[in-house]
Design an enzyme around this catalytic site. Structure first.
Site, PDB file in Angstrom:
ATOM      1  N   ASP A 137       0.852  -1.193   0.000  1.00  9.65           N
ATOM      2  CA  ASP A 137       0.000   0.000   0.000  1.00  9.65           C
ATOM      3  C   ASP A 137       0.886   1.241   0.000  1.00  9.65           C
ATOM      4  O   ASP A 137       2.033   1.191   0.465  1.00  9.65           O
ATOM      5  CB  ASP A 137      -0.869   0.036   1.271  1.00  9.65           C
ATOM      6  N   ARG A 187      -0.891  -0.769  -8.789  1.00 11.38           N
ATOM      7  CA  ARG A 187      -2.249  -0.316  -8.486  1.00 11.38           C
ATOM      8  C   ARG A 187      -2.273   1.205  -8.569  1.00 11.38           C
ATOM      9  O   ARG A 187      -1.459   1.871  -7.925  1.00 11.38           O
ATOM     10  CB  ARG A 187      -2.649  -0.741  -7.067  1.00 11.38           C
TER      11      ARG A 187
HETATM   12  P1  FDA Z   1     -14.072   9.224  -5.689  1.00 10.04           P
HETATM   13  O1  FDA Z   1     -13.648   9.505  -4.293  1.00 10.04           O
HETATM   14  O2  FDA Z   1     -14.242  10.373  -6.627  1.00 10.04           O
HETATM   15  O3  FDA Z   1     -15.406   8.404  -5.623  1.00 10.04           O
HETATM   16  C1  FDA Z   1     -16.168   8.052  -6.774  1.00 10.04           C
HETATM   17  C2  FDA Z   1     -17.479   7.442  -6.324  1.00 10.04           C
HETATM   18  O4  FDA Z   1     -17.213   6.222  -5.647  1.00 10.04           O
HETATM   19  C3  FDA Z   1     -18.242   8.263  -5.289  1.00 10.04           C
HETATM   20  O5  FDA Z   1     -19.059   9.219  -5.908  1.00 10.04           O
HETATM   21  C4  FDA Z   1     -19.023   7.191  -4.565  1.00 10.04           C
HETATM   22  O6  FDA Z   1     -20.119   6.768  -5.340  1.00 10.04           O
HETATM   23  C5  FDA Z   1     -18.032   6.054  -4.495  1.00 10.04           C
HETATM   24  N1  FDA Z   1     -17.193   6.124  -3.287  1.00 10.04           N
HETATM   25  C6  FDA Z   1     -15.894   6.476  -3.224  1.00 10.04           C
HETATM   26  N2  FDA Z   1     -15.418   6.390  -1.947  1.00 10.04           N
HETATM   27  C7  FDA Z   1     -16.464   6.005  -1.210  1.00 10.04           C
HETATM   28  C8  FDA Z   1     -16.621   5.739   0.177  1.00 10.04           C
HETATM   29  N3  FDA Z   1     -15.628   5.855   1.047  1.00 10.04           N
HETATM   30  N4  FDA Z   1     -17.850   5.344   0.612  1.00 10.04           N
HETATM   31  C9  FDA Z   1     -18.898   5.197  -0.241  1.00 10.04           C
HETATM   32  N5  FDA Z   1     -18.795   5.434  -1.582  1.00 10.04           N
HETATM   33  C10 FDA Z   1     -17.602   5.823  -2.054  1.00 10.04           C
HETATM   34  N6  FDA Z   1      -5.283   5.215  -1.275  1.00 10.04           N
HETATM   35  C11 FDA Z   1      -3.998   5.442  -0.918  1.00 10.04           C
HETATM   36  O7  FDA Z   1      -3.630   6.597  -0.682  1.00 10.04           O
HETATM   37  N7  FDA Z   1      -3.119   4.388  -0.808  1.00 10.04           N
HETATM   38  C12 FDA Z   1      -3.478   3.120  -1.088  1.00 10.04           C
HETATM   39  O8  FDA Z   1      -2.643   2.216  -0.984  1.00 10.04           O
HETATM   40  C13 FDA Z   1      -4.819   2.878  -1.498  1.00 10.04           C
HETATM   41  N8  FDA Z   1      -5.249   1.608  -1.795  1.00 10.04           N
HETATM   42  C14 FDA Z   1      -6.498   1.440  -2.355  1.00 10.04           C
HETATM   43  C15 FDA Z   1      -6.890   0.183  -2.799  1.00 10.04           C
HETATM   44  C16 FDA Z   1      -8.113   0.020  -3.450  1.00 10.04           C
HETATM   45  C17 FDA Z   1      -8.490  -1.323  -3.971  1.00 10.04           C
HETATM   46  C18 FDA Z   1      -8.971   1.145  -3.626  1.00 10.04           C
HETATM   47  C19 FDA Z   1     -10.274   1.024  -4.356  1.00 10.04           C
HETATM   48  C20 FDA Z   1      -8.603   2.368  -3.133  1.00 10.04           C
HETATM   49  C21 FDA Z   1      -7.389   2.539  -2.480  1.00 10.04           C
HETATM   50  N9  FDA Z   1      -7.018   3.775  -1.972  1.00 10.04           N
HETATM   51  C22 FDA Z   1      -5.713   3.963  -1.574  1.00 10.04           C
HETATM   52  C23 FDA Z   1      -8.037   4.842  -1.794  1.00 10.04           C
HETATM   53  C24 FDA Z   1      -8.070   5.799  -2.968  1.00 10.04           C
HETATM   54  O9  FDA Z   1      -6.904   6.565  -3.011  1.00 10.04           O
HETATM   55  C25 FDA Z   1      -9.280   6.745  -2.883  1.00 10.04           C
HETATM   56  O10 FDA Z   1      -9.206   7.497  -1.716  1.00 10.04           O
HETATM   57  C26 FDA Z   1     -10.621   6.034  -2.901  1.00 10.04           C
HETATM   58  O11 FDA Z   1     -10.620   4.955  -3.788  1.00 10.04           O
HETATM   59  C27 FDA Z   1     -11.737   6.990  -3.348  1.00 10.04           C
HETATM   60  O12 FDA Z   1     -11.474   7.460  -4.641  1.00 10.04           O
HETATM   61  P2  FDA Z   1     -12.278   6.965  -5.944  1.00 10.04           P
HETATM   62  O13 FDA Z   1     -11.272   6.726  -7.007  1.00 10.04           O
HETATM   63  O14 FDA Z   1     -13.130   5.823  -5.614  1.00 10.04           O
HETATM   64  O15 FDA Z   1     -13.083   8.242  -6.435  1.00 10.04           O
END
Ligand code: FDA
Length: 311
Positions: A137, A187
């Protein structure tokens, strides 16, 4: 607007105590965390794998300043990998693990990076014996160089160790280029920490644009891109970039977090895409939980409403 204060609160011992002891917290945490024990993680993983999804499991905990705790985390991963293997879940990398270096000693004074490397090496060895892989991570930007340096060391012995790169950092497009060679598993996520403007894009639009540029570099490279996002627009763009780069399903994957957009996870898996779910377990869930609240104001409203109705 709520993101920054919530991320700052994730570092506060006082707020931590308040949140951890609130009567309804557990019920809300349950949405994002598979349970306290390795058995809970194995059970949740079995169900996800049974539905056609893949998993990467995180033993919750971070920023440890205690060597005994760092060693215990290493042991927890080794035991988990044995249990996953016994349950037949590590076959073909269906279940792998995600490790935060700060949970295995990176933040310890002096030799932190070396200790984290040794512990991560042991976890990789256990993963290798179980027939699966490990992803490191990525945490806040002060750890990026150290984490990438540990990654390089580990890849000498375990070429399949995956990195995480965060699109919100200015440096990341360059890091994607450096890590887009053959066999390199990366990732790509937006990034979840409270970062200063000197190193990170400030607006959502800038972060999204960076995500697209980074995904393009990874898809056009020779490695194995893992697009970690719940953002429907970025999922569509990611699929289109893969097709444009001549990739077939299985030469990249999508990833989402446990409990977030499960229907979309299943839809992608049913379409034949590789879809991996990040499954956290353990009792040290506070930092992880606060980052999930910070990502989506509706989660905070849901949490506060539960407090008001049950408290
Ligand atoms: P965004 O935040 O724009 O969300 C898009 C849509 O997804 C939202 O409108 C909602 O519908 C849904 N959604 C997103 N987050 C949600 C929540 N918490 N609850 C409910 N719905 C939600 N970060 C990091 O800094 N280091 C890491 O190692 C990782 N590892 C990691 C692994 C995996 C498998 C994932 C999916 C994510 C991470 N992250 C991470 C977290 C990542 O950086 C980020 O903060 C979250 O994925 C939210 O960003 P989105 O890309 O989903 O878009």
């Amino acid at each position: 607007m709520l993101r920054q204060p919530l991320l700052q609160m994730s570092k506060s011992a006082r707020v931590r105590h308040l949140v951890e002891t609130a009567p309804v917290t557990r019920a809300v945490v349950k949405r994002f965390v598979a349970g306290d024990s390795a058995a809970d993680a194995v059970r949740a993983s079995g169900a996800l794998v049974g539905s056609g999804r893949l998993v990467t499991i995180d033993h919750l905990g971070e920023d440890t300043l205690d060597l005994t705790q760092a060693r215990a985390t290493r042991e927890a991963y080794v035991t988990l990998l044995e249990r996953l293997s016994d349950a037949g879940l590590t076959q073909d990398g269906q279940a792998e693990v995600s490790v935060k270096l700060s949970a295995v000693g990176q933040a310890l004074e002096g030799d932190g990076e070396k200790i984290a490397l040794e512990h991560a090496w042991d976890i990789c060895q256990a993963a290798s014996q179980a027939g699966t892989t490990v992803t490191l991570d990525m945490e806040d930007h002060t750890t990026t160089d150290s984490t990438l340096s540990v990654l390089r060391e580990l890849r000498g012995d375990f070429p399949w160790v995956a990195a995480v790169l965060q699109a919100y950092l200015h440096r990341t497009e360059g890091d994607c280029r450096d890590l887009s060679g053959e066999g390199s598993r990366v990732r790509l996520c937006k990034g979840a920490y409270d970062e200063p403007e000197s190193v990170a894009f400030g607006s959502r639009a800038e972060v999204d644009a960076s995500y697209v540029r980074c995904a393009k570099v990874l898809m056009q490279g020779q490695g194995y891109p893992m697009l970690a996002t719940h953002d429907p627009r970025l999922v569509d763009i990611g699929g289109a970039l893969a097709a444009r780069a001549g990739r077939t399903q299985g030469s990249y994957e999508f990833q989402m977090l446990y409990g977030i957009r499960p229907d979309e996870q299943q839809r992608l898996a049913d379409q034949g895409e590789k879809m991996r779910v990040y499954v956290p377990y353990g009792d040290d869930w506070y930092g992880y939980f606060m980052r999930r609240l910070a990502e989506r104001p509706a989660n905070v409203v849901f949490f506060l409403r539960s407090l008001a109705t049950k408290g």
